[in-house]
Structure formats: structure tokens, C-alpha cells
Design a protein around this motif. Structure first.
Motif, PDB file in Angstrom:
ATOM      1  N   LYS A  31       0.849  -1.185   0.000  1.00  0.00           N
ATOM      2  CA  LYS A  31       0.000   0.000   0.000  1.00  0.00           C
ATOM      3  C   LYS A  31       0.889   1.240   0.000  1.00  0.00           C
ATOM      4  N   LEU A  32       0.612   2.146  -0.922  1.00  0.00           N
ATOM      5  CA  LEU A  32       1.359   3.398  -0.975  1.00  0.00           C
ATOM      6  C   LEU A  32       0.768   4.360   0.038  1.00  0.00           C
ATOM      7  N   ASN A  33       1.632   4.999   0.820  1.00  0.00           N
ATOM      8  CA  ASN A  33       1.176   5.942   1.834  1.00  0.00           C
ATOM      9  C   ASN A  33       0.993   7.350   1.295  1.00  0.00           C
ATOM     10  N   ARG A  34       1.611   7.626   0.170  1.00  0.00           N
ATOM     11  CA  ARG A  34       1.464   8.961  -0.405  1.00  0.00           C
ATOM     12  C   ARG A  34       1.526   8.885  -1.919  1.00  0.00           C
ATOM     13  N   LYS A  35       1.072   9.937  -2.553  1.00  0.00           N
ATOM     14  CA  LYS A  35       1.004  10.008  -4.007  1.00  0.00           C
ATOM     15  C   LYS A  35       2.418   9.999  -4.602  1.00  0.00           C
ATOM     16  N   ALA A  36       2.592   9.261  -5.676  1.00  0.00           N
ATOM     17  CA  ALA A  36       3.886   9.212  -6.355  1.00  0.00           C
ATOM     18  C   ALA A  36       4.060  10.465  -7.213  1.00  0.00           C
ATOM     19  N   GLU A  37       5.284  10.968  -7.279  1.00  0.00           N
ATOM     20  CA  GLU A  37       5.565  12.125  -8.125  1.00  0.00           C
ATOM     21  C   GLU A  37       6.921  11.954  -8.801  1.00  0.00           C
ATOM     22  N   TYR A  38       7.095  12.595  -9.935  1.00  0.00           N
ATOM     23  CA  TYR A  38       8.326  12.528 -10.703  1.00  0.00           C
ATOM     24  C   TYR A  38       9.234  13.660 -10.250  1.00  0.00           C
ATOM     25  N   ILE A  39      10.412  13.317  -9.704  1.00  0.00           N
ATOM     26  CA  ILE A  39      11.330  14.317  -9.165  1.00  0.00           C
ATOM     27  C   ILE A  39      12.593  14.343 -10.020  1.00  0.00           C
ATOM     28  N   THR A  40      12.965  15.545 -10.471  1.00  0.00           N
ATOM     29  CA  THR A  40      14.183  15.673 -11.273  1.00  0.00           C
ATOM     30  C   THR A  40      15.283  16.459 -10.556  1.00  0.00           C
ATOM     31  N   SER A  66      18.033  17.155  -8.040  1.00  0.00           N
ATOM     32  CA  SER A  66      18.863  16.248  -7.246  1.00  0.00           C
ATOM     33  C   SER A  66      18.799  16.563  -5.751  1.00  0.00           C
ATOM     34  N   LYS A  67      18.672  17.826  -5.376  1.00  0.00           N
ATOM     35  CA  LYS A  67      18.574  18.166  -3.951  1.00  0.00           C
ATOM     36  C   LYS A  67      17.293  17.602  -3.352  1.00  0.00           C
ATOM     37  N   LYS A  68      16.199  17.673  -4.105  1.00  0.00           N
ATOM     38  CA  LYS A  68      14.938  17.140  -3.597  1.00  0.00           C
ATOM     39  C   LYS A  68      14.996  15.610  -3.534  1.00  0.00           C
ATOM     40  N   ILE A  69      15.682  14.987  -4.493  1.00  0.00           N
ATOM     41  CA  ILE A  69      15.840  13.524  -4.473  1.00  0.00           C
ATOM     42  C   ILE A  69      16.595  13.107  -3.216  1.00  0.00           C
ATOM     43  N   HIS A  70      17.690  13.794  -2.913  1.00  0.00           N
ATOM     44  CA  HIS A  70      18.475  13.467  -1.716  1.00  0.00           C
ATOM     45  C   HIS A  70      17.665  13.707  -0.446  1.00  0.00           C
ATOM     46  N   ALA A  71      16.867  14.773  -0.432  1.00  0.00           N
ATOM     47  CA  ALA A  71      16.032  15.054   0.740  1.00  0.00           C
ATOM     48  C   ALA A  71      14.992  13.952   0.932  1.00  0.00           C
ATOM     49  N   GLU A  72      14.381  13.499  -0.154  1.00  0.00           N
ATOM     50  CA  GLU A  72      13.386  12.421  -0.069  1.00  0.00           C
ATOM     51  C   GLU A  72      14.035  11.129   0.420  1.00  0.00           C
ATOM     52  N   LEU A  73      15.216  10.785  -0.119  1.00  0.00           N
ATOM     53  CA  LEU A  73      15.902   9.566   0.301  1.00  0.00           C
ATOM     54  C   LEU A  73      16.334   9.651   1.767  1.00  0.00           C
ATOM     55  N   ASP A  74      16.803  10.815   2.187  1.00  0.00           N
ATOM     56  CA  ASP A  74      17.162  10.981   3.595  1.00  0.00           C
ATOM     57  C   ASP A  74      15.946  10.773   4.487  1.00  0.00           C
TER      58      ASP A  74
END
Length: 59
Positions: free
Chosen positions: A33-42, A44-52
Motif C-alpha cells: 500500500k502506498l502511503n502517499r502520491k507518487a511524483e516525478y522528481i528531477t 537532485s537536492k529534492k531527491i536526496h532530501a526524499e531519500l534521507d
């Protein structure tokens, strides 16, 4: 960095094949089950923040 491929040969007899088939048939289904809506992130700072954020919750 060395790159090597490893290959393994599996040999099944009737007993091990039956056990594998039974294990596959009786394994529990996992519902994801997904807890939140999926979004396309390009960005790199936001990608690192999400992974952290993801790895912070795993600990």
C-alpha cells in the motif's frame, strides 16, 4: 573495481522440486500500500532530501 559474474547451477530431484512447488503455492500474498502520491522528481537536492527522509524512518 573488478567485475565478475557468478553462475550457479541448481539441480532438482523430485523431492526438492515438490518442496519448492509446495512452498510457492502456500506462500503468503503481500499487499503493498502506498502511503502517499507518487511524483516525478528531477531536482537532485529534492531527491536526496526524499531519500534521507525514507532512510531516517527505517532506523
Amino acid at each position: 573495481m573488478a567485475t565478475k559474474s557468478f553462475q550457479r547451477e541448481f539441480i532438482f530431484n523430485k523431492k526438492t522440486a515438490d518442496a519448492l512447488a509446495e512452498a510457492l503455492e502456500n506462500s503468503r500474498r503481500v499487499d503493498i500500500k502506498l502511503n502517499r502520491k507518487a511524483e516525478y522528481i528531477t531536482d537532485s537536492k529534492k531527491i536526496h532530501a526524499e531519500l534521507d527522509d525514507v532512510f531516517k524512518n527505517i532506523k
